[in-house]
Design a protein around this motif. Sequence first.
Motif: not given
Length: 173
Positions: A106-121
Amino acid sequence: MANSASIESYLHFEGYDSLPRDIFDKKKIRAGMRKAGRLVMQRAQMNLALARGAEGYPVNRTGATLESVSFKVSRSGFLVKVAPRKTSAMSEFYPAYLHYGVKVGRRLGKLAPGKGKGKSNRRGAGVRAAALAARSAGEWRIKPRDNYMADALQDSKSEVQAILSAAFAAALS
Protein backbone atom coordinates in the motif's frame (compact mmCIF):
# COMPACT_ATOMS: atom_id res chain seq x y z
CA MET A 1 4.92 -0.65 -24.11
CA ALA A 2 3.97 2.84 -25.20
CA ASN A 3 3.14 5.63 -22.83
CA SER A 4 -0.23 7.23 -23.49
CA ALA A 5 1.37 10.67 -23.69
CA SER A 6 4.14 9.53 -26.01
CA ILE A 7 4.58 10.49 -29.62
CA GLU A 8 3.63 6.95 -30.71
CA SER A 9 -0.03 7.57 -29.97
CA TYR A 10 -0.15 10.81 -31.96
CA LEU A 11 -0.42 11.15 -35.73
CA HIS A 12 0.29 14.35 -37.63
CA PHE A 13 0.46 14.71 -41.38
CA GLU A 14 1.97 17.59 -43.31
CA GLY A 15 0.63 19.70 -46.12
CA TYR A 16 -2.15 21.78 -44.60
CA ASP A 17 -0.36 23.47 -41.68
CA SER A 18 0.24 26.79 -43.42
CA LEU A 19 -3.41 27.27 -44.40
CA PRO A 20 -5.82 29.00 -42.02
CA ARG A 21 -8.64 26.88 -40.65
CA ASP A 22 -11.31 29.27 -41.88
CA ILE A 23 -10.97 28.23 -45.52
CA PHE A 24 -11.92 24.59 -44.87
CA ASP A 25 -15.47 23.22 -44.98
CA LYS A 26 -15.72 21.96 -41.41
CA LYS A 27 -18.50 19.49 -42.19
CA LYS A 28 -16.21 17.56 -44.51
CA ILE A 29 -13.29 17.76 -42.06
CA ARG A 30 -15.46 16.46 -39.21
CA ALA A 31 -16.78 13.65 -41.43
CA GLY A 32 -13.22 12.61 -42.27
CA MET A 33 -12.21 12.77 -38.60
CA ARG A 34 -15.20 10.62 -37.63
CA LYS A 35 -14.29 8.07 -40.28
CA ALA A 36 -10.64 7.98 -39.11
CA GLY A 37 -11.69 7.76 -35.45
CA ARG A 38 -14.09 4.91 -36.18
CA LEU A 39 -11.34 3.04 -38.06
CA VAL A 40 -8.83 3.33 -35.20
CA MET A 41 -11.51 2.50 -32.61
CA GLN A 42 -12.51 -0.67 -34.47
CA ARG A 43 -8.87 -1.68 -34.91
CA ALA A 44 -8.23 -1.19 -31.17
CA GLN A 45 -11.29 -3.26 -30.29
CA MET A 46 -10.19 -5.96 -32.72
CA ASN A 47 -6.65 -6.00 -31.26
CA LEU A 48 -8.08 -6.39 -27.78
CA ALA A 49 -10.65 -9.06 -28.70
CA LEU A 50 -8.38 -11.21 -30.84
CA ALA A 51 -5.35 -11.09 -28.54
CA ARG A 52 -7.19 -12.77 -25.63
CA GLY A 53 -4.46 -11.76 -23.19
CA ALA A 54 -1.58 -12.62 -25.52
CA GLU A 55 0.94 -10.08 -26.79
CA GLY A 56 0.79 -8.18 -23.51
CA TYR A 57 -2.79 -6.97 -24.00
CA PRO A 58 -5.43 -7.24 -21.26
CA VAL A 59 -7.76 -10.25 -21.24
CA ASN A 60 -11.29 -9.52 -22.43
CA ARG A 61 -13.56 -11.27 -19.92
CA THR A 62 -16.74 -9.21 -19.66
CA GLY A 63 -16.39 -6.97 -22.70
CA ALA A 64 -16.48 -3.78 -20.61
CA THR A 65 -13.05 -2.72 -21.86
CA LEU A 66 -14.09 -3.34 -25.46
CA GLU A 67 -17.26 -1.30 -25.03
CA SER A 68 -15.39 1.52 -23.33
CA VAL A 69 -13.22 2.25 -26.38
CA SER A 70 -14.75 5.16 -28.26
CA PHE A 71 -13.79 8.24 -30.23
CA LYS A 72 -14.63 11.91 -29.95
CA VAL A 73 -14.14 14.66 -32.51
CA SER A 74 -13.10 17.99 -31.03
CA ARG A 75 -15.36 21.00 -31.13
CA SER A 76 -13.27 22.64 -33.84
CA GLY A 77 -13.34 19.41 -35.86
CA PHE A 78 -9.60 19.30 -36.51
CA LEU A 79 -8.79 16.62 -33.92
CA VAL A 80 -10.14 13.20 -33.04
CA LYS A 81 -9.38 11.39 -29.79
CA VAL A 82 -9.74 7.63 -29.53
CA ALA A 83 -9.52 6.32 -25.98
CA PRO A 84 -11.21 4.04 -23.46
CA ARG A 85 -13.72 5.93 -21.34
CA LYS A 86 -15.39 5.08 -18.05
CA THR A 87 -18.79 3.53 -18.65
CA SER A 88 -21.66 2.91 -16.26
CA ALA A 89 -20.69 -0.79 -16.16
CA MET A 90 -17.34 0.10 -14.53
CA SER A 91 -17.11 0.90 -10.83
CA GLU A 92 -13.56 2.19 -11.38
CA PHE A 93 -11.75 3.29 -14.52
CA TYR A 94 -9.64 0.16 -14.71
CA PRO A 95 -8.04 0.63 -18.16
CA ALA A 96 -5.67 3.01 -16.36
CA TYR A 97 -4.76 0.23 -13.88
CA LEU A 98 -4.20 -2.15 -16.78
CA HIS A 99 -1.95 0.25 -18.67
CA TYR A 100 0.17 1.56 -15.78
CA GLY A 101 0.03 -1.49 -13.50
CA VAL A 102 -0.23 -1.73 -9.72
CA LYS A 103 2.60 -2.55 -7.33
CA VAL A 104 2.29 -4.87 -4.33
CA GLY A 105 1.90 -3.05 -1.04
CA ARG A 106 0.00 0.00 0.00
CA ARG A 107 0.95 3.63 -0.26
CA LEU A 108 2.79 5.20 2.64
CA GLY A 109 0.44 7.01 4.95
CA LYS A 110 0.78 8.91 8.19
CA LEU A 111 2.58 7.25 11.06
CA ALA A 112 0.56 5.91 13.94
CA PRO A 113 0.77 8.06 17.08
CA GLY A 114 3.98 7.42 18.98
CA LYS A 115 5.70 5.50 16.17
CA GLY A 116 7.78 8.42 14.89
CA LYS A 117 10.43 10.71 16.29
CA GLY A 118 9.89 13.79 18.38
CA LYS A 119 6.83 15.82 19.18
CA SER A 120 5.67 16.03 15.56
CA ASN A 121 5.89 12.22 15.11
CA ARG A 122 8.19 12.31 12.05
CA ARG A 123 9.91 9.45 10.29
CA GLY A 124 13.65 9.08 10.67
CA ALA A 125 16.07 10.37 8.06
CA GLY A 126 15.87 8.24 4.92
CA VAL A 127 13.13 5.92 6.21
CA ARG A 128 10.51 7.20 3.76
CA ALA A 129 12.91 7.01 0.81
CA ALA A 130 13.90 3.46 1.76
CA ALA A 131 10.26 2.38 2.05
CA LEU A 132 9.42 3.91 -1.34
CA ALA A 133 12.46 2.27 -2.94
CA ALA A 134 11.51 -1.11 -1.48
CA ARG A 135 7.97 -0.76 -2.83
CA SER A 136 9.11 0.28 -6.32
CA ALA A 137 11.58 -2.62 -6.44
CA GLY A 138 8.87 -5.06 -5.37
CA GLU A 139 6.67 -7.21 -7.53
CA TRP A 140 3.66 -6.21 -9.59
CA ARG A 141 0.19 -6.99 -8.31
CA ILE A 142 -1.15 -6.12 -11.77
CA LYS A 143 1.53 -6.07 -14.46
CA PRO A 144 1.42 -3.17 -16.94
CA ARG A 145 -0.15 -4.15 -20.24
CA ASP A 146 0.77 -2.99 -23.73
CA ASN A 147 -0.96 0.03 -25.22
CA TYR A 148 -3.46 -1.44 -27.67
CA MET A 149 -4.63 2.07 -28.60
CA ALA A 150 -1.20 3.18 -29.85
CA ASP A 151 -0.74 -0.13 -31.65
CA ALA A 152 -4.09 0.31 -33.41
CA LEU A 153 -3.05 3.77 -34.59
CA GLN A 154 0.28 2.47 -35.86
CA ASP A 155 -1.43 -0.46 -37.63
CA SER A 156 -3.84 1.81 -39.48
CA LYS A 157 -1.54 4.81 -39.95
CA SER A 158 -1.49 4.75 -43.76
CA GLU A 159 -5.27 4.31 -44.00
CA VAL A 160 -5.89 7.18 -41.57
CA GLN A 161 -3.53 9.45 -43.49
CA ALA A 162 -5.32 8.60 -46.75
CA ILE A 163 -8.74 9.29 -45.21
CA LEU A 164 -7.66 12.61 -43.73
CA SER A 165 -5.80 13.72 -46.85
CA ALA A 166 -8.92 13.06 -48.93
CA ALA A 167 -11.09 14.89 -46.39
CA PHE A 168 -8.82 17.94 -46.32
CA ALA A 169 -8.60 18.01 -50.13
CA ALA A 170 -12.39 17.77 -50.44
CA ALA A 171 -12.85 20.47 -47.79
CA LEU A 172 -10.79 22.97 -49.78
CA SER A 173 -12.90 22.86 -52.95
